[in-house]
Each structure stands twice: as C-alpha cells, then as structure tokens.
Design a protein around this motif. Structure first.
Motif, PDB file in Angstrom:
ATOM      1  N   SER A 198      40.597  47.367  47.684  1.00  0.00           N
ATOM      2  CA  SER A 198      39.629  46.803  48.618  1.00  0.00           C
ATOM      3  C   SER A 198      38.228  47.330  48.314  1.00  0.00           C
ATOM      4  O   SER A 198      38.034  48.517  48.065  1.00  0.00           O
ATOM      5  CB  SER A 198      40.024  47.178  50.052  1.00  0.00           C
ATOM      6  OG  SER A 198      39.066  46.720  50.968  1.00  0.00           O
ATOM      7  N   GLY A 199      37.264  46.436  48.333  1.00  0.00           N
ATOM      8  CA  GLY A 199      35.877  46.828  48.095  1.00  0.00           C
ATOM      9  C   GLY A 199      35.364  46.412  46.735  1.00  0.00           C
ATOM     10  O   GLY A 199      34.156  46.247  46.547  1.00  0.00           O
ATOM     11  N   VAL A 258      30.883  47.093  43.283  1.00  0.00           N
ATOM     12  CA  VAL A 258      31.306  47.811  44.473  1.00  0.00           C
ATOM     13  C   VAL A 258      30.058  48.310  45.204  1.00  0.00           C
ATOM     14  O   VAL A 258      29.021  48.566  44.572  1.00  0.00           O
ATOM     15  CB  VAL A 258      32.244  48.989  44.103  1.00  0.00           C
ATOM     16  CG1 VAL A 258      31.510  50.072  43.333  1.00  0.00           C
ATOM     17  CG2 VAL A 258      32.937  49.558  45.336  1.00  0.00           C
ATOM     18  N   ASP A 259      30.138  48.421  46.515  1.00  0.00           N
ATOM     19  CA  ASP A 259      28.999  48.883  47.308  1.00  0.00           C
ATOM     20  C   ASP A 259      29.058  50.401  47.510  1.00  0.00           C
ATOM     21  O   ASP A 259      30.148  50.986  47.617  1.00  0.00           O
ATOM     22  CB  ASP A 259      28.987  48.211  48.683  1.00  0.00           C
ATOM     23  CG  ASP A 259      28.685  46.723  48.586  1.00  0.00           C
ATOM     24  OD1 ASP A 259      28.170  46.294  47.535  1.00  0.00           O
ATOM     25  OD2 ASP A 259      28.978  46.003  49.564  1.00  0.00           O
TER      26      ASP A 259
END
Length: 313
Positions: free
Chosen positions: A218-219, A229-230
């Motif tokens: 996730s992400g 990705v953040d």
C-alpha cells in the motif's frame, strides 16, 4: 513435425488475407508445383505437399485461428498430419485444379481413390497416412484439453530475486498443488507456461499459463518500471532540509536527503530502486514530498508563526 512452417509465406499471402485470396493463391501454387508439370522434380514435389498442407490449415477457420494464436511450433505439437487433413475436401481441390476428380495425372482421366491420393501426395506406404489405409479408417490422435490461463500476483521482491511458488489449481478434477519456478526479473504481463497442467481432454491435458501481475505494498504507485511513493515531512523540515527514512519496493527502507526549501509535490529520485525492466535493469523510485500542516497550533507555535509571517515567510 518439429520443423517450423510459415503457411502464409508458403502460399505467398499476408496474415490478414481473405479466404478467397488464400484459395486463389493456393490454386496458383498448386498448379505451379503439380507433379504432372514437374515429373521427377523432388523439390517441386515437396513444395506441392507443403502448399496442400498450408491450404488445409488456412482454409479451415478453426485451424487457422489455432495456428495464428499458438504459432507454427505449438500448432504442430497439437495437430498431427491426420488432424490437419481431417475434413479437408479434396473433391473441391480437384475441381479447382481442373482435374475432373484426378489429383495426379498419368492414368488418363481414370479416377483414383482417396486412399491412393493420400498415398501419392504424402509418400505413405500402402496408402493413407503413415501406412494406415483409408479403407481401414484413419486412426486419428485424440485432441488434448484446453489451455488454462490463471493470474499469479507477485511481490516486487519475488520478481527481483526469483522464487519458487507453490500454487493450488483445479481444472476439473481434485485440487492439485504444483511448484512453479519464477525466473528472476520476469516482467508483469508475461506468462509462465506449465506443460500438461491445463484442462483434461481425451488425448491428455492442455497447458497452464500463469499471467504475471504485480502486487505492491500500500502506498506505492507503479508507472511502467518506475514506482512513486509519498513522504510526509514537517513544514520546518521542508524549509531547513532534513534526512528521512523512505520505504522501498523490496520491503526495506533507505535514508533520503531532503534539500532545504523542498516544495510540496516535488519528486526526488532514488535511482535503480524501481521495478525490473525488459532489458534486465531496474527503474527508479520517485519520492513525492508532501508537507504536513498542523491542524492545531499551541499558543507558542501560533506566536512564532505570526512572527515568521511578519518576517515575510
């Protein structure tokens, strides 16, 4: 039939040729290489056999579809000579060639039996294919079962390093567990073929094809062989610069230097930390900077921010 054959090339037509174009091309080639016009010419005889075989496949919609789908090598693994010429109407061919029912000349218009035709055309002893007389009936090979395609989701780590997966399948009978080797660096969208693990048919089982897909944590957002990705950082860290731990697709983390004055939405690149490429390399990981703005401020923080505002920040 281990030899690869390009039926379209043999007839001199394109792969999108219409049935009429295929028929016209076959007539032209069959007349050119007909044994009556090339007596004693072994090369012409061989070509004559090949164009007949090509037409037997390409004139049959289902056989042509199978040939186009699987290619020559796989097609000939599935179809014997008996299969290729099954339901092939020689009568129409004779008429097209103006033979009046005679495929080969030399007997002055006397009609020859289907058994003799096949014996002459394909060199079978005693008539028919492989020494099996047509009068006794063909001993056709039984068709194998349907191929099965299943999706197999792999983590980036499994793709990057290769692995063995134990998977459970059910293709009509009881559930079956099989071990599958995952080659290192395989790209999502590729297929792994497992011979003889498909659907059951009278002549045996078809093949199983595992369609590789990517399973990201996730992400992570994939973009070809790159991933994004953040990373959320504090406003002060964005202003002054910092170092932060960021996750990688392999499951670990790396330290990333965030420069002073980083902007919200700015992307920083981690070279070679992405997904496998078709050339055997790896894409990049892009870290998108997101600046955290506190929802609530203490009275002291509010006072400091007010002072910063007065200073033009």
């Amino acid at each position: 039939m281990g030899k690869k054959k390009d039926y379209y090339r043999l007839l001199g037509v394109s792969k999108n040729a219409s049935p009429e174009e295929i028929k016209k091309a076959f007539r032209k080639m069959a007349l050119k290489y007909h044994p009556d016009k090339n007596k004693g010419d072994k090369t012409a005889e061989e070509r004559f056999k090949e164009v007949n075989e090509a037409y037997a496949v390409l004139s049959d919609p289902e056989k042509r579809r199978q040939y186009d789908t699987f290619g020559s090598t796989e097609f000939h693994r599935r179809f014997t000579q008996d299969d290729i010429f099954r339901n092939f109407d020689f009568t129409n061919i004779f008429q097209d060639l103006g033979g009046g029912g005679v495929f080969f000349g030399g007997r002055g218009g006397t009609e020859v039996s289907f058994d003799e035709i096949l014996g002459q055309a394909f060199g079978a002893r005693g008539g028919g294919f492989g020494g099996r007389s047509c009068k006794q009936g063909f001993q056709y090979s039984q068709p194998i079962g349907q191929d099965v395609v299943l999706e197999l989701a792999l983590s980036p780590n499994e793709i990057l390093k290769g692995s063995h997966k134990l998977i459970s399948i059910q293709t009509g009978g009881s559930p079956e567990r099989i071990s599958v080797h995952i080659p290192k660096g395989i790209s999502p969208g590729k297929k792994i073929r497992v011979i003889g693990k498909g659907g059951q048919g009278p002549g045996g089982r078809g093949d199983l094809y595992l369609l590789i897909s990517l399973k990201l944590d996730s992400g992570f957002r994939p973009n070809g062989s790159d991933v994004e990705v953040d990373k959320v950082v504090k406003f002060t860290d964005a202003c002054l610069g910092t170092e932060a731990e960021v996750p990688t697709v392999e499951g670990g983390t790396v330290r990333l230097k965030i420069p002073a004055g980083a902007r919200c939405g700015q992307k920083l690149r981690l070279r070679g930390k992405g997904l496998p490429t078709a050339s055997g390399g790896r894409g990049d990981e892009y870290v998108r900077i997101m600046i955290e703005v506190p929802a609530k401020l203490t009275s002291k923080q509010e006072k400091l921010i007010s002072e910063l505002k007065k200073q033009g920040l």
